[in-house]
Design a protein around this motif. Structure first.
Motif, PDB file in Angstrom:
ATOM      1  N   GLN A  78       0.620  -1.191  -0.203  1.00 39.77           N
ATOM      2  CA  GLN A  78      -0.214  -0.200   0.013  1.00 39.77           C
ATOM      3  C   GLN A  78       0.998   1.741  -0.230  1.00 39.77           C
ATOM      4  O   GLN A  78       0.848   2.239  -0.508  1.00 39.77           O
ATOM      5  N   ARG A  79       1.497   1.341   0.436  1.00 38.79           N
ATOM      6  CA  ARG A  79       2.720   2.458   0.643  1.00 38.79           C
ATOM      7  C   ARG A  79       3.095   2.399  -0.310  1.00 38.79           C
ATOM      8  O   ARG A  79       3.469   3.457  -0.966  1.00 38.79           O
ATOM      9  N   TRP A  80       3.946   1.805  -0.912  1.00 37.96           N
ATOM     10  CA  TRP A  80       4.745   1.700  -2.255  1.00 37.96           C
ATOM     11  C   TRP A  80       3.685   1.997  -3.403  1.00 37.96           C
ATOM     12  O   TRP A  80       3.704   2.784  -4.519  1.00 37.96           O
ATOM     13  N   SER A  81       2.703   1.222  -3.490  1.00 38.95           N
ATOM     14  CA  SER A  81       1.315   1.934  -4.228  1.00 38.95           C
ATOM     15  C   SER A  81       0.805   3.462  -4.559  1.00 38.95           C
ATOM     16  O   SER A  81       0.384   4.113  -5.048  1.00 38.95           O
ATOM     17  N   ARG A  82       1.454   4.033  -3.021  1.00 39.65           N
ATOM     18  CA  ARG A  82       0.764   5.418  -3.047  1.00 39.65           C
ATOM     19  C   ARG A  82       1.861   6.593  -3.733  1.00 39.65           C
ATOM     20  O   ARG A  82       1.653   7.773  -3.750  1.00 39.65           O
ATOM     21  N   ASP A  83       3.274   5.760  -3.402  1.00 40.49           N
ATOM     22  CA  ASP A  83       4.373   6.490  -3.723  1.00 40.49           C
ATOM     23  C   ASP A  83       4.047   6.987  -5.732  1.00 40.49           C
ATOM     24  O   ASP A  83       5.215   6.334  -6.295  1.00 40.49           O
ATOM     25  N   ALA A  84       3.273   5.380  -6.290  1.00 37.67           N
ATOM     26  CA  ALA A  84       3.015   5.694  -7.665  1.00 37.67           C
ATOM     27  C   ALA A  84       4.217   4.350  -8.110  1.00 37.67           C
ATOM     28  O   ALA A  84       5.000   4.935  -9.116  1.00 37.67           O
ATOM     29  N   MET A  85       4.364   3.569  -7.324  1.00 42.51           N
ATOM     30  CA  MET A  85       5.792   2.734  -7.640  1.00 42.51           C
ATOM     31  C   MET A  85       5.113   1.469  -8.208  1.00 42.51           C
ATOM     32  O   MET A  85       3.882   0.844  -8.072  1.00 42.51           O
ATOM     33  N   ARG A  86       5.508   0.564  -9.167  1.00 37.25           N
ATOM     34  CA  ARG A  86       4.912   0.026  -9.370  1.00 37.25           C
ATOM     35  C   ARG A  86       6.006  -1.708  -8.619  1.00 37.25           C
ATOM     36  O   ARG A  86       7.104  -1.068  -8.527  1.00 37.25           O
ATOM     37  N   THR A  87       4.836  -2.565  -9.174  1.00 36.39           N
ATOM     38  CA  THR A  87       5.992  -4.010  -7.624  1.00 36.39           C
ATOM     39  C   THR A  87       5.065  -5.311  -8.890  1.00 36.39           C
ATOM     40  O   THR A  87       4.374  -5.542  -9.524  1.00 36.39           O
ATOM     41  N   VAL A  88       6.658  -5.740  -7.840  1.00 38.63           N
ATOM     42  CA  VAL A  88       6.645  -6.861  -8.648  1.00 38.63           C
ATOM     43  C   VAL A  88       7.250  -8.110  -7.293  1.00 38.63           C
ATOM     44  O   VAL A  88       8.020  -7.407  -6.609  1.00 38.63           O
ATOM     45  N   ALA A  89       6.368  -9.831  -7.879  1.00 43.11           N
ATOM     46  CA  ALA A  89       6.864 -10.731  -6.185  1.00 43.11           C
ATOM     47  C   ALA A  89       7.437 -11.796  -7.101  1.00 43.11           C
ATOM     48  O   ALA A  89       7.330 -11.839  -8.386  1.00 43.11           O
ATOM     49  N   PHE A  90       8.311 -12.247  -6.377  1.00 46.92           N
ATOM     50  CA  PHE A  90       9.184 -13.681  -6.818  1.00 46.92           C
ATOM     51  C   PHE A  90       8.675 -14.695  -5.443  1.00 46.92           C
ATOM     52  O   PHE A  90       8.982 -14.448  -4.055  1.00 46.92           O
ATOM     53  N   ALA A  91       8.434 -16.175  -6.549  1.00 45.16           N
ATOM     54  CA  ALA A  91       8.421 -16.417  -5.113  1.00 45.16           C
ATOM     55  C   ALA A  91       9.124 -18.235  -6.375  1.00 45.16           C
ATOM     56  O   ALA A  91       9.321 -18.247  -7.303  1.00 45.16           O
ATOM     57  N   ARG A  92       9.780 -19.270  -5.639  1.00 43.95           N
ATOM     58  CA  ARG A  92       9.895 -20.221  -6.199  1.00 43.95           C
ATOM     59  C   ARG A  92       9.742 -21.334  -5.226  1.00 43.95           C
ATOM     60  O   ARG A  92       8.632 -21.337  -4.219  1.00 43.95           O
ATOM     61  N   ARG A  93       9.656 -22.905  -6.238  1.00 45.89           N
ATOM     62  CA  ARG A  93       8.992 -23.814  -5.712  1.00 45.89           C
ATOM     63  C   ARG A  93      10.007 -25.060  -6.054  1.00 45.89           C
ATOM     64  O   ARG A  93      10.422 -25.041  -7.291  1.00 45.89           O
ATOM     65  N   VAL A  94      10.290 -25.820  -5.253  1.00 42.95           N
ATOM     66  CA  VAL A  94      11.539 -26.681  -5.381  1.00 42.95           C
ATOM     67  C   VAL A  94      10.583 -27.992  -6.191  1.00 42.95           C
ATOM     68  O   VAL A  94      10.299 -28.636  -5.596  1.00 42.95           O
ATOM     69  N   ILE A  95      11.590 -28.436  -7.314  1.00 41.54           N
ATOM     70  CA  ILE A  95      10.601 -29.245  -8.512  1.00 41.54           C
ATOM     71  C   ILE A  95      11.918 -30.221  -8.664  1.00 41.54           C
ATOM     72  O   ILE A  95      12.473 -30.090  -9.152  1.00 41.54           O
ATOM     73  N   HIS A  96      11.928 -31.567  -8.230  1.00 42.99           N
ATOM     74  CA  HIS A  96      12.939 -32.401  -8.235  1.00 42.99           C
ATOM     75  C   HIS A  96      12.793 -33.659  -9.522  1.00 42.99           C
ATOM     76  O   HIS A  96      12.046 -33.332 -10.105  1.00 42.99           O
ATOM     77  N   ARG A  97      14.389 -33.245  -9.945  1.00 47.59           N
ATOM     78  CA  ARG A  97      14.701 -33.836 -11.503  1.00 47.59           C
ATOM     79  C   ARG A  97      13.291 -35.026 -11.582  1.00 47.59           C
ATOM     80  O   ARG A  97      12.978 -35.432 -13.156  1.00 47.59           O
ATOM     81  N   ALA A  98      12.860 -35.797 -11.143  1.00 47.77           N
ATOM     82  CA  ALA A  98      12.507 -37.110 -11.002  1.00 47.77           C
ATOM     83  C   ALA A  98      11.044 -36.640 -11.476  1.00 47.77           C
ATOM     84  O   ALA A  98      10.301 -37.405 -12.565  1.00 47.77           O
ATOM     85  N   GLU A  99      10.357 -35.616 -10.921  1.00 44.20           N
ATOM     86  CA  GLU A  99       9.344 -35.350 -11.453  1.00 44.20           C
ATOM     87  C   GLU A  99       8.787 -33.653 -12.742  1.00 44.20           C
ATOM     88  O   GLU A  99       7.588 -33.563 -12.834  1.00 44.20           O
ATOM     89  N   ALA A 100      10.215 -33.325 -12.848  1.00 42.03           N
ATOM     90  CA  ALA A 100      10.391 -32.511 -13.540  1.00 42.03           C
ATOM     91  C   ALA A 100       9.966 -32.052 -14.992  1.00 42.03           C
ATOM     92  O   ALA A 100       8.480 -31.577 -16.110  1.00 42.03           O
ATOM     93  N   SER A 101      10.066 -33.064 -15.368  1.00 45.67           N
ATOM     94  CA  SER A 101       9.590 -33.705 -16.727  1.00 45.67           C
ATOM     95  C   SER A 101       8.228 -33.778 -16.939  1.00 45.67           C
ATOM     96  O   SER A 101       8.011 -33.495 -18.116  1.00 45.67           O
ATOM     97  N   ALA A 102       7.643 -34.731 -16.036  1.00 47.29           N
ATOM     98  CA  ALA A 102       5.730 -34.691 -16.214  1.00 47.29           C
ATOM     99  C   ALA A 102       5.199 -34.005 -15.929  1.00 47.29           C
ATOM    100  O   ALA A 102       3.458 -33.931 -15.199  1.00 47.29           O
ATOM    101  N   ILE A 103       5.481 -32.765 -15.257  1.00 51.08           N
ATOM    102  CA  ILE A 103       4.937 -31.939 -14.078  1.00 51.08           C
ATOM    103  C   ILE A 103       4.095 -30.523 -15.328  1.00 51.08           C
ATOM    104  O   ILE A 103       4.810 -30.133 -16.042  1.00 51.08           O
ATOM    105  N   ASP A 104       3.688 -29.968 -14.639  1.00 46.00           N
ATOM    106  CA  ASP A 104       2.235 -28.967 -15.536  1.00 46.00           C
ATOM    107  C   ASP A 104       2.753 -27.707 -14.641  1.00 46.00           C
ATOM    108  O   ASP A 104       2.633 -27.478 -13.457  1.00 46.00           O
TER     109      ASP A 104
END
Length: 86
Positions: free
Chosen positions: A37-63
């Motif tokens: 909210q504070r950043w929005s009041r200052d007219a700033m554009r925002t982006v969030a970053f997140a991750r999930r670990v996917i193990h190699r064995a499941e990587a080829s079959a995952i959507d």
């Protein structure tokens, strides 16, 4: 993944810390919302970053859309983006 803060936060169940991931609490979400909210009041554009670990064995079959849940929030950034003069 990266994207709009609210969209990314909806997909997160944890937050990454220097000591490893921990559950993302309601208190964390409230603090993040206040910052956004504070950043929005200052007219700033925002982006969030997140991750999930996917193990190699499941990587080829995952959507990728199916994998975009139970993520760990890595952080958010705000960028000054002033209006263009025309």
């Amino acid at each position: 993944i990266k994207g709009a803060v609210n969209d990314v936060l909806q997909r997160c169940s944890a937050i990454a810390t220097a000591n490893g991931d921990r559950p993302l609490t309601d208190r964390d979400r409230q603090a993040l919302k206040r910052t956004l909210q504070r950043w929005s009041r200052d007219a700033m554009r925002t982006v969030a970053f997140a991750r999930r670990v996917i193990h190699r064995a499941e990587a080829s079959a995952i959507d990728i859309d199916a994998a975009a849940h139970d993520l760990a929030l890595l952080g958010m950034i705000a960028v000054v983006d002033p209006p263009r003069e025309e």
